[in-house]
Design a protein around this motif. Sequence first.
Motif, PDB file in Angstrom:
ATOM      1  N   ARG A 162       0.822  -1.208   0.000  1.00 14.33           N
ATOM      2  CA  ARG A 162       0.000   0.000   0.000  1.00 14.33           C
ATOM      3  C   ARG A 162       0.855   1.257   0.000  1.00 14.33           C
ATOM      4  O   ARG A 162       0.619   2.192  -0.778  1.00 14.33           O
ATOM      5  CB  ARG A 162      -0.919   0.000   1.232  1.00 14.33           C
ATOM      6  N   ARG A 163       1.873   1.285   0.868  1.00 12.88           N
ATOM      7  CA  ARG A 163       2.715   2.487   0.974  1.00 12.88           C
ATOM      8  C   ARG A 163       3.471   2.757  -0.324  1.00 12.88           C
ATOM      9  O   ARG A 163       3.510   3.895  -0.804  1.00 12.88           O
ATOM     10  CB  ARG A 163       3.717   2.330   2.114  1.00 12.88           C
ATOM     11  N   LEU A 164       4.086   1.717  -0.882  1.00 17.58           N
ATOM     12  CA  LEU A 164       4.892   1.931  -2.080  1.00 17.58           C
ATOM     13  C   LEU A 164       4.027   2.322  -3.272  1.00 17.58           C
ATOM     14  O   LEU A 164       4.407   3.180  -4.070  1.00 17.58           O
ATOM     15  CB  LEU A 164       5.714   0.679  -2.400  1.00 17.58           C
ATOM     16  N   ARG A 165       2.866   1.710  -3.387  1.00 16.24           N
ATOM     17  CA  ARG A 165       1.980   2.064  -4.491  1.00 16.24           C
ATOM     18  C   ARG A 165       1.426   3.478  -4.307  1.00 16.24           C
ATOM     19  O   ARG A 165       1.240   4.214  -5.278  1.00 16.24           O
ATOM     20  CB  ARG A 165       0.841   1.051  -4.581  1.00 16.24           C
ATOM     21  N   GLU A 166       1.174   3.858  -3.059  1.00 18.01           N
ATOM     22  CA  GLU A 166       0.664   5.195  -2.785  1.00 18.01           C
ATOM     23  C   GLU A 166       1.711   6.255  -3.109  1.00 18.01           C
ATOM     24  O   GLU A 166       1.401   7.314  -3.653  1.00 18.01           O
ATOM     25  CB  GLU A 166       0.244   5.296  -1.319  1.00 18.01           C
ATOM     26  N   GLY A 199       2.431   3.424 -10.326  1.00 17.96           N
ATOM     27  CA  GLY A 199       2.795   2.312 -11.196  1.00 17.96           C
ATOM     28  C   GLY A 199       4.283   2.054 -11.291  1.00 17.96           C
ATOM     29  O   GLY A 199       4.702   1.013 -11.798  1.00 17.96           O
ATOM     30  N   GLN A 200       5.093   2.982 -10.792  1.00 15.78           N
ATOM     31  CA  GLN A 200       6.544   2.776 -10.810  1.00 15.78           C
ATOM     32  C   GLN A 200       6.971   1.734  -9.780  1.00 15.78           C
ATOM     33  O   GLN A 200       8.086   1.210  -9.860  1.00 15.78           O
ATOM     34  CB  GLN A 200       7.263   4.099 -10.529  1.00 15.78           C
ATOM     35  N   ALA A 201       6.104   1.455  -8.818  1.00 15.99           N
ATOM     36  CA  ALA A 201       6.421   0.474  -7.779  1.00 15.99           C
ATOM     37  C   ALA A 201       5.845  -0.884  -8.168  1.00 15.99           C
ATOM     38  O   ALA A 201       4.664  -1.149  -7.982  1.00 15.99           O
ATOM     39  CB  ALA A 201       5.863   0.924  -6.438  1.00 15.99           C
ATOM     40  N   ARG A 202       6.702  -1.725  -8.741  1.00 16.59           N
ATOM     41  CA  ARG A 202       6.275  -3.081  -9.086  1.00 16.59           C
ATOM     42  C   ARG A 202       6.590  -3.993  -7.902  1.00 16.59           C
ATOM     43  O   ARG A 202       7.695  -3.965  -7.370  1.00 16.59           O
ATOM     44  CB  ARG A 202       7.011  -3.593 -10.326  1.00 16.59           C
ATOM     45  N   LEU A 203       5.614  -4.830  -7.517  1.00 17.89           N
ATOM     46  CA  LEU A 203       5.813  -5.704  -6.370  1.00 17.89           C
ATOM     47  C   LEU A 203       5.307  -7.108  -6.646  1.00 17.89           C
ATOM     48  O   LEU A 203       4.309  -7.298  -7.347  1.00 17.89           O
ATOM     49  CB  LEU A 203       5.077  -5.162  -5.142  1.00 17.89           C
ATOM     50  N   LEU A 204       6.008  -8.069  -6.070  1.00 14.67           N
ATOM     51  CA  LEU A 204       5.575  -9.460  -6.044  1.00 14.67           C
ATOM     52  C   LEU A 204       5.505  -9.908  -4.589  1.00 14.67           C
ATOM     53  O   LEU A 204       6.346  -9.509  -3.776  1.00 14.67           O
ATOM     54  CB  LEU A 204       6.569 -10.369  -6.776  1.00 14.67           C
ATOM     55  N   VAL A 205       4.533 -10.747  -4.283  1.00 13.67           N
ATOM     56  CA  VAL A 205       4.466 -11.356  -2.956  1.00 13.67           C
ATOM     57  C   VAL A 205       5.030 -12.767  -3.053  1.00 13.67           C
ATOM     58  O   VAL A 205       4.688 -13.527  -3.955  1.00 13.67           O
ATOM     59  CB  VAL A 205       3.018 -11.406  -2.443  1.00 13.67           C
ATOM     60  N   ARG A 218      -6.164 -12.083  -2.759  1.00 19.08           N
ATOM     61  CA  ARG A 218      -7.030 -11.066  -3.355  1.00 19.08           C
ATOM     62  C   ARG A 218      -6.662  -9.664  -2.870  1.00 19.08           C
ATOM     63  O   ARG A 218      -6.611  -8.717  -3.658  1.00 19.08           O
ATOM     64  CB  ARG A 218      -8.493 -11.368  -3.018  1.00 19.08           C
ATOM     65  N   ARG A 219      -6.416  -9.541  -1.581  1.00 12.30           N
ATOM     66  CA  ARG A 219      -6.060  -8.226  -1.039  1.00 12.30           C
ATOM     67  C   ARG A 219      -4.749  -7.728  -1.638  1.00 12.30           C
ATOM     68  O   ARG A 219      -4.614  -6.547  -1.971  1.00 12.30           O
ATOM     69  CB  ARG A 219      -5.945  -8.305   0.484  1.00 12.30           C
ATOM     70  N   ALA A 220      -3.774  -8.605  -1.781  1.00  5.78           N
ATOM     71  CA  ALA A 220      -2.490  -8.204  -2.357  1.00  5.78           C
ATOM     72  C   ALA A 220      -2.670  -7.735  -3.799  1.00  5.78           C
ATOM     73  O   ALA A 220      -2.093  -6.721  -4.220  1.00  5.78           O
ATOM     74  CB  ALA A 220      -1.502  -9.364  -2.301  1.00  5.78           C
ATOM     75  N   LEU A 221      -3.478  -8.458  -4.565  1.00  5.33           N
ATOM     76  CA  LEU A 221      -3.717  -8.072  -5.956  1.00  5.33           C
ATOM     77  C   LEU A 221      -4.501  -6.770  -6.041  1.00  5.33           C
ATOM     78  O   LEU A 221      -4.227  -5.920  -6.900  1.00  5.33           O
ATOM     79  CB  LEU A 221      -4.462  -9.186  -6.693  1.00  5.33           C
ATOM     80  N   GLU A 222      -5.476  -6.586  -5.139  1.00  8.90           N
ATOM     81  CA  GLU A 222      -6.233  -5.337  -5.114  1.00  8.90           C
ATOM     82  C   GLU A 222      -5.327  -4.140  -4.854  1.00  8.90           C
ATOM     83  O   GLU A 222      -5.523  -3.056  -5.411  1.00  8.90           O
ATOM     84  CB  GLU A 222      -7.302  -5.395  -4.017  1.00  8.90           C
ATOM     85  N   LEU A 223      -4.329  -4.344  -4.001  1.00  2.73           N
ATOM     86  CA  LEU A 223      -3.419  -3.257  -3.660  1.00  2.73           C
ATOM     87  C   LEU A 223      -2.436  -2.947  -4.781  1.00  2.73           C
ATOM     88  O   LEU A 223      -1.758  -1.916  -4.743  1.00  2.73           O
ATOM     89  CB  LEU A 223      -2.645  -3.609  -2.379  1.00  2.73           C
ATOM     90  N   GLY A 224      -2.325  -3.847  -5.747  1.00  2.00           N
ATOM     91  CA  GLY A 224      -1.464  -3.573  -6.891  1.00  2.00           C
ATOM     92  C   GLY A 224      -0.304  -4.520  -7.088  1.00  2.00           C
ATOM     93  O   GLY A 224       0.546  -4.286  -7.958  1.00  2.00           O
ATOM     94  N   ALA A 225      -0.216  -5.599  -6.293  1.00  4.07           N
ATOM     95  CA  ALA A 225       0.862  -6.568  -6.500  1.00  4.07           C
ATOM     96  C   ALA A 225       0.742  -7.187  -7.885  1.00  4.07           C
ATOM     97  O   ALA A 225      -0.362  -7.452  -8.371  1.00  4.07           O
ATOM     98  CB  ALA A 225       0.802  -7.667  -5.435  1.00  4.07           C
ATOM     99  N   ARG A 226       1.894  -7.427  -8.527  1.00  4.83           N
ATOM    100  CA  ARG A 226       1.915  -8.007  -9.861  1.00  4.83           C
ATOM    101  C   ARG A 226       1.776  -9.534  -9.841  1.00  4.83           C
ATOM    102  O   ARG A 226       1.592 -10.150 -10.881  1.00  4.83           O
ATOM    103  CB  ARG A 226       3.223  -7.644 -10.576  1.00  4.83           C
ATOM    104  N   GLY A 227       1.890 -10.123  -8.655  1.00  6.71           N
ATOM    105  CA  GLY A 227       1.771 -11.572  -8.574  1.00  6.71           C
ATOM    106  C   GLY A 227       1.913 -12.058  -7.154  1.00  6.71           C
ATOM    107  O   GLY A 227       2.276 -11.297  -6.244  1.00  6.71           O
ATOM    108  N   GLY A 231       5.047  -6.712 -17.730  1.00  5.28           N
ATOM    109  CA  GLY A 231       3.760  -6.039 -17.626  1.00  5.28           C
ATOM    110  C   GLY A 231       2.599  -6.960 -17.303  1.00  5.28           C
ATOM    111  O   GLY A 231       1.448  -6.515 -17.259  1.00  5.28           O
ATOM    112  N   GLY A 232       2.881  -8.253 -17.082  1.00  5.96           N
ATOM    113  CA  GLY A 232       1.821  -9.202 -16.782  1.00  5.96           C
ATOM    114  C   GLY A 232       1.680  -9.445 -15.297  1.00  5.96           C
ATOM    115  O   GLY A 232       2.292  -8.768 -14.466  1.00  5.96           O
ATOM    116  N   ARG A 233       0.861 -10.428 -14.972  1.00  3.66           N
ATOM    117  CA  ARG A 233       0.672 -10.842 -13.576  1.00  3.66           C
ATOM    118  C   ARG A 233       0.864 -12.346 -13.479  1.00  3.66           C
ATOM    119  O   ARG A 233       0.734 -13.068 -14.467  1.00  3.66           O
ATOM    120  CB  ARG A 233      -0.718 -10.437 -13.071  1.00  3.66           C
TER     121      ARG A 233
END
Length: 212
Positions: A67-71, A75-81, A92-101, A122-124
């Motif tokens: 959340r912090r990095l995306r905020e 879009g410059q903050a790409r993240l994977l869990v 689902r929550r991680a993907l909603e927040l913007g995680a790429r995978g 650019g994918g997930r």
Amino acid sequence: MIRLLLVDDHPVVRAGYQRLLEQDGEMQVVGQAGDVDSACALHARHEPDLTITDLSLPGSGGLELIRRLRERHGGQARLLVFSMHDSEMLVRRALELGARGFVTKASAPECLIEAVSRAMAGGRYLSPDLPARLLHEPGRAAEPAFDALTQREFEIFRLLACGSSLADCARALHLSPKTVSNHQSVIKEKLGLSTSAAMAHLALRHGLIPVA
């Protein structure tokens, strides 16, 4: 060269990830962190191409880092869990927040490599042990009541369910204790709960916190 930031609270685990990711010479780990605040500072310093984070971190946890990095960086903050947790709700929550995978630690090592490549293209990506449908329906929760919680409320719910005090939550999320207390009241009302024990039971039932 893909520049990576690794976030996990176990240094030995991070060292193992680094060896795995750097073995083909196409990726470089430019920073390692064990908590959210350190990860945010290192991200600002190194501006990595991709951040790989666990969800179980001291204090606020991996969802708060996303959340912090995306905020801050959009879009410059790409993240994977990359996590031992495989609860559909957490995915689902991680993907909603913007995680790429989302890659579980039960996955084969090559899954993490593939996830990095997919995210950079650019994918997930979801590891094979997770239902592929989660990529297409990230907003549908297994427990309908959780849909009513905002991302902030969901993170506070998890911290409180783990046994954190209001003061602990406030410090971890950089909020005032009064604000956290107000959130707690709203969370209990939305979920129809009256006690902290009931919150912990609900979180355990849905795999949202580790079993002691």
